[in-house]
Each structure stands twice: as C-alpha cells, then as structure tokens.
Scaffold this active site. Structure first.
Site, PDB file in Angstrom:
ATOM      1  N   ARG A   1      -7.617  -6.644  15.227  1.00 50.43           N
ATOM      2  CA  ARG A   1      -6.723  -5.760  15.957  1.00 50.43           C
ATOM      3  C   ARG A   1      -7.589  -4.634  16.488  1.00 50.43           C
ATOM      4  NH1 ARG A   1      -2.245  -6.739  18.238  1.00 50.43           N
ATOM      5  NH2 ARG A   1      -1.297  -4.694  17.894  1.00 50.43           N
TER       6      ARG A   1
ATOM      7  N   GLU B   1      -2.634   7.093  19.517  1.00 49.67           N
ATOM      8  CA  GLU B   1      -3.208   5.796  19.131  1.00 49.67           C
ATOM      9  C   GLU B   1      -2.323   4.657  19.601  1.00 49.67           C
ATOM     10  OE1 GLU B   1      -5.254   7.061  14.942  1.00 49.67           O
ATOM     11  OE2 GLU B   1      -4.420   5.051  15.091  1.00 49.67           O
TER      12      GLU B   1
ATOM     13  N   ARG C   1       0.810  -1.219   0.000  1.00 45.01           N
ATOM     14  CA  ARG C   1       0.000   0.000   0.000  1.00 45.01           C
ATOM     15  C   ARG C   1       0.844   1.270   0.000  1.00 45.01           C
ATOM     16  NH1 ARG C   1      -5.324   0.001   2.974  1.00 45.01           N
ATOM     17  NH2 ARG C   1      -4.629   1.945   3.872  1.00 45.01           N
TER      18      ARG C   1
ATOM     19  N   ASP D   1     -12.098   0.438   2.932  1.00 46.09           N
ATOM     20  CA  ASP D   1     -12.087   1.889   3.099  1.00 46.09           C
ATOM     21  C   ASP D   1     -13.514   2.403   2.869  1.00 46.09           C
ATOM     22  OD1 ASP D   1      -9.517   2.558   3.877  1.00 46.09           O
ATOM     23  OD2 ASP D   1      -8.740   2.556   1.829  1.00 46.09           O
TER      24      ASP D   1
ATOM     25  N   ARG E   1       0.806   6.674  16.566  1.00 39.09           N
ATOM     26  CA  ARG E   1       0.775   8.012  15.973  1.00 39.09           C
ATOM     27  C   ARG E   1      -0.019   8.965  16.846  1.00 39.09           C
ATOM     28  NH1 ARG E   1      -2.965   6.494  10.636  1.00 39.09           N
ATOM     29  NH2 ARG E   1      -4.727   5.764  11.815  1.00 39.09           N
TER      30      ARG E   1
ATOM     31  N   ARG F   1       8.028   7.228  -4.287  1.00 44.13           N
ATOM     32  CA  ARG F   1       8.011   8.201  -5.389  1.00 44.13           C
ATOM     33  C   ARG F   1       9.350   8.901  -5.534  1.00 44.13           C
ATOM     34  NH1 ARG F   1       3.145  10.862  -2.990  1.00 44.13           N
ATOM     35  NH2 ARG F   1       1.416   9.523  -3.625  1.00 44.13           N
TER      36      ARG F   1
ATOM     37  N   TYR G   1     -11.251  -5.639   5.237  1.00 43.27           N
ATOM     38  CA  TYR G   1     -10.700  -4.297   5.412  1.00 43.27           C
ATOM     39  C   TYR G   1     -11.205  -3.414   4.279  1.00 43.27           C
ATOM     40  CZ  TYR G   1      -8.055  -0.292   6.493  1.00 43.27           C
ATOM     41  OH  TYR G   1      -7.743   1.000   6.842  1.00 43.27           O
TER      42      TYR G   1
HETATM   43  P1  FAD Z   1     -19.117   0.508  11.154  1.00 43.28           P
HETATM   44  O1  FAD Z   1     -18.812   1.953  10.986  1.00 43.28           O
HETATM   45  O2  FAD Z   1     -18.312  -0.269  12.137  1.00 43.28           O
HETATM   46  O3  FAD Z   1     -20.675   0.393  11.532  1.00 43.28           O
HETATM   47  C1  FAD Z   1     -21.256  -0.775  12.071  1.00 43.28           C
HETATM   48  C2  FAD Z   1     -22.282  -0.334  13.093  1.00 43.28           C
HETATM   49  O4  FAD Z   1     -23.012  -1.488  13.539  1.00 43.28           O
HETATM   50  C3  FAD Z   1     -21.672   0.303  14.338  1.00 43.28           C
HETATM   51  O5  FAD Z   1     -22.221   1.579  14.565  1.00 43.28           O
HETATM   52  C4  FAD Z   1     -22.036  -0.680  15.459  1.00 43.28           C
HETATM   53  O6  FAD Z   1     -22.301  -0.038  16.695  1.00 43.28           O
HETATM   54  C5  FAD Z   1     -23.279  -1.326  14.889  1.00 43.28           C
HETATM   55  N1  FAD Z   1     -23.547  -2.636  15.473  1.00 43.28           N
HETATM   56  C6  FAD Z   1     -22.693  -3.687  15.557  1.00 43.28           C
HETATM   57  N2  FAD Z   1     -23.291  -4.732  16.179  1.00 43.28           N
HETATM   58  C7  FAD Z   1     -24.544  -4.309  16.492  1.00 43.28           C
HETATM   59  C8  FAD Z   1     -25.634  -4.927  17.158  1.00 43.28           C
HETATM   60  N3  FAD Z   1     -25.556  -6.171  17.654  1.00 43.28           N
HETATM   61  N4  FAD Z   1     -26.781  -4.215  17.332  1.00 43.28           N
HETATM   62  C9  FAD Z   1     -26.874  -2.944  16.869  1.00 43.28           C
HETATM   63  N5  FAD Z   1     -25.861  -2.316  16.225  1.00 43.28           N
HETATM   64  C10 FAD Z   1     -24.711  -2.988  16.048  1.00 43.28           C
HETATM   65  N6  FAD Z   1     -11.490   4.392   5.668  1.00 43.28           N
HETATM   66  C11 FAD Z   1     -11.145   5.377   4.790  1.00 43.28           C
HETATM   67  O7  FAD Z   1     -11.684   5.432   3.672  1.00 43.28           O
HETATM   68  N7  FAD Z   1     -10.210   6.331   5.130  1.00 43.28           N
HETATM   69  C12 FAD Z   1      -9.592   6.344   6.343  1.00 43.28           C
HETATM   70  O8  FAD Z   1      -8.763   7.215   6.621  1.00 43.28           O
HETATM   71  C13 FAD Z   1      -9.922   5.304   7.283  1.00 43.28           C
HETATM   72  N8  FAD Z   1      -9.336   5.263   8.497  1.00 43.28           N
HETATM   73  C14 FAD Z   1      -9.665   4.257   9.361  1.00 43.28           C
HETATM   74  C15 FAD Z   1      -9.047   4.252  10.612  1.00 43.28           C
HETATM   75  C16 FAD Z   1      -9.361   3.247  11.530  1.00 43.28           C
HETATM   76  C17 FAD Z   1      -8.706   3.237  12.891  1.00 43.28           C
HETATM   77  C18 FAD Z   1     -10.281   2.238  11.158  1.00 43.28           C
HETATM   78  C19 FAD Z   1     -10.597   1.120  12.101  1.00 43.28           C
HETATM   79  C20 FAD Z   1     -10.904   2.256   9.919  1.00 43.28           C
HETATM   80  C21 FAD Z   1     -10.614   3.271   9.013  1.00 43.28           C
HETATM   81  N9  FAD Z   1     -11.258   3.341   7.780  1.00 43.28           N
HETATM   82  C22 FAD Z   1     -10.905   4.337   6.891  1.00 43.28           C
HETATM   83  C23 FAD Z   1     -12.344   2.390   7.405  1.00 43.28           C
HETATM   84  C24 FAD Z   1     -13.766   2.917   7.783  1.00 43.28           C
HETATM   85  O9  FAD Z   1     -13.848   3.108   9.176  1.00 43.28           O
HETATM   86  C25 FAD Z   1     -14.816   1.895   7.326  1.00 43.28           C
HETATM   87  O10 FAD Z   1     -14.740   1.738   5.926  1.00 43.28           O
HETATM   88  C26 FAD Z   1     -16.283   2.259   7.658  1.00 43.28           C
HETATM   89  O11 FAD Z   1     -16.444   2.910   8.893  1.00 43.28           O
HETATM   90  C27 FAD Z   1     -17.089   0.973   7.679  1.00 43.28           C
HETATM   91  O12 FAD Z   1     -18.476   1.239   7.808  1.00 43.28           O
HETATM   92  P2  FAD Z   1     -19.445   0.062   8.271  1.00 43.28           P
HETATM   93  O13 FAD Z   1     -20.827   0.635   8.221  1.00 43.28           O
HETATM   94  O14 FAD Z   1     -19.158  -1.160   7.511  1.00 43.28           O
HETATM   95  O15 FAD Z   1     -19.007  -0.282   9.775  1.00 43.28           O
HETATM   96  N1  UDP Z   2       3.715   1.915   7.454  1.00 38.80           N
HETATM   97  C1  UDP Z   2       4.989   2.053   7.974  1.00 38.80           C
HETATM   98  N2  UDP Z   2       5.396   3.264   8.469  1.00 38.80           N
HETATM   99  C2  UDP Z   2       4.582   4.342   8.455  1.00 38.80           C
HETATM  100  C3  UDP Z   2       3.282   4.220   7.912  1.00 38.80           C
HETATM  101  C4  UDP Z   2       2.869   2.970   7.426  1.00 38.80           C
HETATM  102  O1  UDP Z   2       5.743   1.092   8.009  1.00 38.80           O
HETATM  103  O2  UDP Z   2       4.991   5.412   8.930  1.00 38.80           O
HETATM  104  C5  UDP Z   2       3.314   0.574   6.947  1.00 38.80           C
HETATM  105  C6  UDP Z   2       2.785  -0.319   8.049  1.00 38.80           C
HETATM  106  O3  UDP Z   2       3.238  -1.631   7.762  1.00 38.80           O
HETATM  107  C7  UDP Z   2       1.285  -0.242   7.869  1.00 38.80           C
HETATM  108  C8  UDP Z   2       1.152  -0.106   6.362  1.00 38.80           C
HETATM  109  O4  UDP Z   2       2.291   0.668   5.978  1.00 38.80           O
HETATM  110  O5  UDP Z   2       0.647  -1.389   8.364  1.00 38.80           O
HETATM  111  C9  UDP Z   2      -0.115   0.587   5.915  1.00 38.80           C
HETATM  112  O6  UDP Z   2      -0.194   1.816   6.581  1.00 38.80           O
HETATM  113  P1  UDP Z   2      -1.352   2.848   6.351  1.00 38.80           P
HETATM  114  O7  UDP Z   2      -1.098   4.002   7.260  1.00 38.80           O
HETATM  115  O8  UDP Z   2      -1.484   3.100   4.910  1.00 38.80           O
HETATM  116  O9  UDP Z   2      -2.638   2.020   6.780  1.00 38.80           O
HETATM  117  P2  UDP Z   2      -3.712   2.238   7.907  1.00 38.80           P
HETATM  118  O10 UDP Z   2      -2.983   2.236   9.210  1.00 38.80           O
HETATM  119  O11 UDP Z   2      -4.363   3.552   7.616  1.00 38.80           O
HETATM  120  O12 UDP Z   2      -4.582   1.062   7.721  1.00 38.80           O
END
Ligand code: FAD
Ligand code: UDP
Length: 369
Positions: free
Chosen positions: A247, A301, A170, A351, A278, A174, A349
C-alpha cells in the site's frame, strides 16, 4: 575494500553500520535518495520538523532499545492521543471512556460495558472471519460504523469484509479516561528530529547518497566482502516471480499562515466521503516553546494502491503475498554473501523499535559468528 556495503541509510542500515563500525569493520552506506534516514526522515520547514514520509512516533516496551536510541537523541514526552473526526463530531481515540461518553452519553465504566455488551450481542459472530465481524465483536455497531469502517476501507482500499480480522486487534479498548494511543512503557519524539538521530548513528561512517545499488550492482558488489540490503527484496531479484504488493501513501503538505490549525498532531477522518485518512500537524509533535509561531505545516494523507515507481510503504499481509515472499526468501537464503534486512528487505510491517531489535540481533550474529 570494505567489510560491508550497506544498501539503505534508513534505521536498519544505520544501526547495522554503527555497530559494525564500532567493532572495527569498514562500512560503506549507500542510499538512492538524496538524504539519510529512510522513511523516518524529518526536514526543517519554517522551523518545524516535518515528517516527510509519514508521522513517526517512537514507542517500545523494550528497555534496551529505549536506552539505545537515547544514546543518539534526546526524546520529548510526546504521548500520541489522536482524535477522530466523523462528519464534524470529534471522538477521542483509542476507544475509551471519553469516546463512549461522547458516543452514548454513558458516564461510568459499568454503563459503558453494558452498552458495549448490548451492541455486541445484537450482531455477535462466534468465529470472526474478517475485520468487520472482529470489530463488531470488539466494540459493537455504532463505533464500527462511525470510527472504523470508513477509515479502514480508505486505508486499505478494500471492504472490511475482505480484510483479515487481526488488523483491528492493534486497537486498544479501555474502560478508563486514558487517551494514550499506545500501551508501550516508553514513548516520545526526538527533540532534534529523526534525521539528527540517524546522523548520530552514522557519525564516522562513510555514506554515499544518490547512489542506486540496483543501477550499478556489479561495481558496488566488488567494493565489499558482504552486502547488507534493505531495499525491496523482490527488486533485488528483478521481480523474477512477479512484484510483491504494497500500500502506498500520498502526502499533501501545506504551510499555513496560522499558528495552530487543528490543536492536535493527529486527526483521523473516519467517514468514507473525506478522501484523506488523516491530517498531521507537525508542530504538535514537539513542545518547542510557549511561542507558537505564526505558521504551521500540515500533511493530508491519502492512501493508495502501490504501482511501480511509487514509494512502497506497507507490505500487504495476505496469503498470496506471503507465499510470493516465501519464494523470494528461499532465493535470499541461497545467497550467504547478502543479508536482507529491514521493512522492505524482509517484507514485514516493522515498527521502529522492532527494526532496531532486528538490526542489533543481525549485526551481533555477524560479528560473533
Ligand atoms: P527504510 O526507512 O525504508 O529504509 C530503506 C532505505 O533503503 C531507504 O532510504 C531507501 O531509499 C533505500 N533503498 C532502497 N532501495 C535502494 C537501492 N536500490 N539502492 C540504494 N538505496 C536503496 N514505526 C514506528 O515505530 N512508529 C510510527 O509511528 C510509525 N509510523 C509509520 C508511518 C508510515 C506511513 C510508515 C510507512 C511506517 C511507519 N513506521 C512507524 C515504520 C517505520 O517507518 C519503519 O520501521 C522504519 O522506517 C524501517 O526502517 P528500514 O531501514 O527498514 O526501511
Ligand atoms: N483504525 C480505525 N480507525 C481509526 C484508527 C485506526 O478503524 O481512527 C483501525 C484501522 O483498521 C487501521 C488499524 O486500526 O488499519 C490500525 O491503525 P493504526 O493507526 O494503529 O495503524 P497505522 O496506520 O499506524 O499502521
């Protein structure tokens, strides 16, 4: 009687509900949390939109998805440009000419390429079997040691030699001075926060919060013709084959009496000793005004192994969990009255843009078929 009971007011549930409601279907959305928006929830703290469940940057190459979200929110021009802090040395990410200049003093792309080639040649592996071998093949030992190893091992709680090679694919490399982390055509953050975006999606749709589907399944099932379930798939089946692994992440959020703590939204701590991965400074995701304000909000985090009761964040994409998921998927396929969707329902996973694509495709299949 509803046509759809939608379990989860996150992005998948909200997009599904919006489109089904627009087609005249009666929808009830429930969530066990006390708020909508799932993990993209943002809340106001000291006038700053705080991303409670982790920083979210919207990025996509799909013009249809970009146009879709822009119907429900106005996006700013935020461009993700994280900085790595390795024991006080600062490096630009993703790996680019700024990084190479700081690391080795090289000035031209040709010099940088020569240095990378020299570094790779020293430890090249013909068929990389794990993340360490893949990373060294990609950028050499210096960058691996300072910017990848510590961060990755903290994030995944496993040595790089035990992690699959694909995780590191990922990261762009560059030979230009471009600090834009994403290659996507479209990128930004909603000016009013993600919660407002989801509220707009859910406008006119009935929502019940603080309602756990699994705690009252029979009564809730009786309310609708069909269920859209976006919670964890293993929990739906009472973990009958055993729990899937995730995780988890712990966020330590603080309000500080200073206008600008770190000068950037995202600083990664890439050494092994700093316990967090971070620090996010939320105000830098929006360019609110020329007035910086007197306070700021930061979140450290900490990555953690998931245990029952924690928030499941990242599915663990290894062979063991993949095989276990396949068994739950077979059970799900045998239930035509339930649609499993989203990051937890599909143990994938995803986005945000992919979640929207998947929800739109799913609802179209439902409405047309
Ligand atoms: P969720 O947002 O998890 O929604 C599921 C919902 O179901 C929750 O509100 C939960 O409470 C509810 N639920 C679960 N079980 C029950 C139950 N039994 N009864 C009632 N309700 C329930 N994507 C990006 O594009 N860009 C980013 O920068 C990015 N950063 C991320 C950083 C982190 C730390 C994480 C974990 C993910 C990140 N993502 C990012 C991914 C993004 O969070 C997800 O794509 C998106 O939120 C998923 O939506 P969802 O509706 O599938 O799940
Ligand atoms: N990564 C790294 N150093 C950094 C940022 C990212 O080694 O400073 C690696 C790490 O292995 C990570 C992967 O790149 O699991 C993807 O990172 P990214 O931040 O794109 O993913 P996210 O944490 O948003 O899922």
């Amino acid at each position: 009687m509803y046509d759809y009971l939608i379990v989860g007011a996150g992005l998948f549930g909200a997009v599904f509900a919006r489109e089904a409601a627009a087609a005249g279907k009666r929808c009830l959305v429930i969530d066990k949390r006390s708020h909508i928006a799932g993990n993209i929830y943002t809340e106001d703290v000291e006038g700053i939109a705080v991303h409670r469940y982790g920083a979210h940057i919207f990025h996509t190459n799909n013009k249809a998805v970009w146009d879709y979200v822009n119907r429900f929110a106005t996006f700013n021009r935020y461009t993700n440009s994280p900085v790595a802090n390795y024991k006080g040395e600062l490096y630009n990410l993703p790996f680019n000419m700024n990084t190479f200049n700081k690391m080795w003093g090289v000035v031209t792309p040709a010099e940088a390429q020569a240095k990378i080639d020299e570094q790779r040649a020293a430890h090249y592996t013909a068929h990389p079997q794990n993340l360490e071998e893949q990373a060294i093949n990609l950028v050499g030992v210096d960058i691996y040691e300072k910017l990848i190893k510590g961060y990755t091992e903290k994030q995944w709680g496993r040595p790089c030699t035990a992690l699959p090679a694909f995780i590191i694919q990922r990261l762009p490399v560059r030979l230009t001075f471009d600090n834009n982390y994403f290659n996507a055509l479209y990128q930004g953050i909603p000016n009013e926060g993600y919660t407002a975006l989801v509220a707009n999606l859910l406008q006119g749709v009935e929502v019940r919060l603080d309602t756990d589907y699994l705690a009252d399944r029979a009564a809730l099932d009786a309310l609708a013709r069909k269920v859209v379930y976006t919670g964890p798939i293993d929990a739906y089946f009472d973990a009958c084959y055993g729990a899937l692994q995730y995780r988890s992440v712990r966020f330590e959020t603080e309000v500080l009496d200073c206008p600008n703590y770190q000068g950037n939204a995202v600083i990664n701590y890439t050494d092994a000793e700093t316990p967090y991965t971070r620090i996010i400074e939320h105000k830098h995701f929006v360019f609110a005004s020329t007035e910086p304000g007197t306070k700021t909000v930061i979140s450290r985090e900490y990555s953690a192994e998931w245990k029952p009761g924690d928030e499941p964040y990242y599915p663990v994409n290894d062979a063991e969990n993949g095989a276990l998921y396949a068994r739950y998927k077979a059970l799900a396929d045998a239930r035509p009255g339930v649609i499993f969707g989203g990051r937890l329902g599909e143990y994938k996973y995803y986005d945000m843009d992919r979640v929207i694509e998947a929800a739109l495709a799913c609802v179209q299949r439902e409405l047309n078929g």
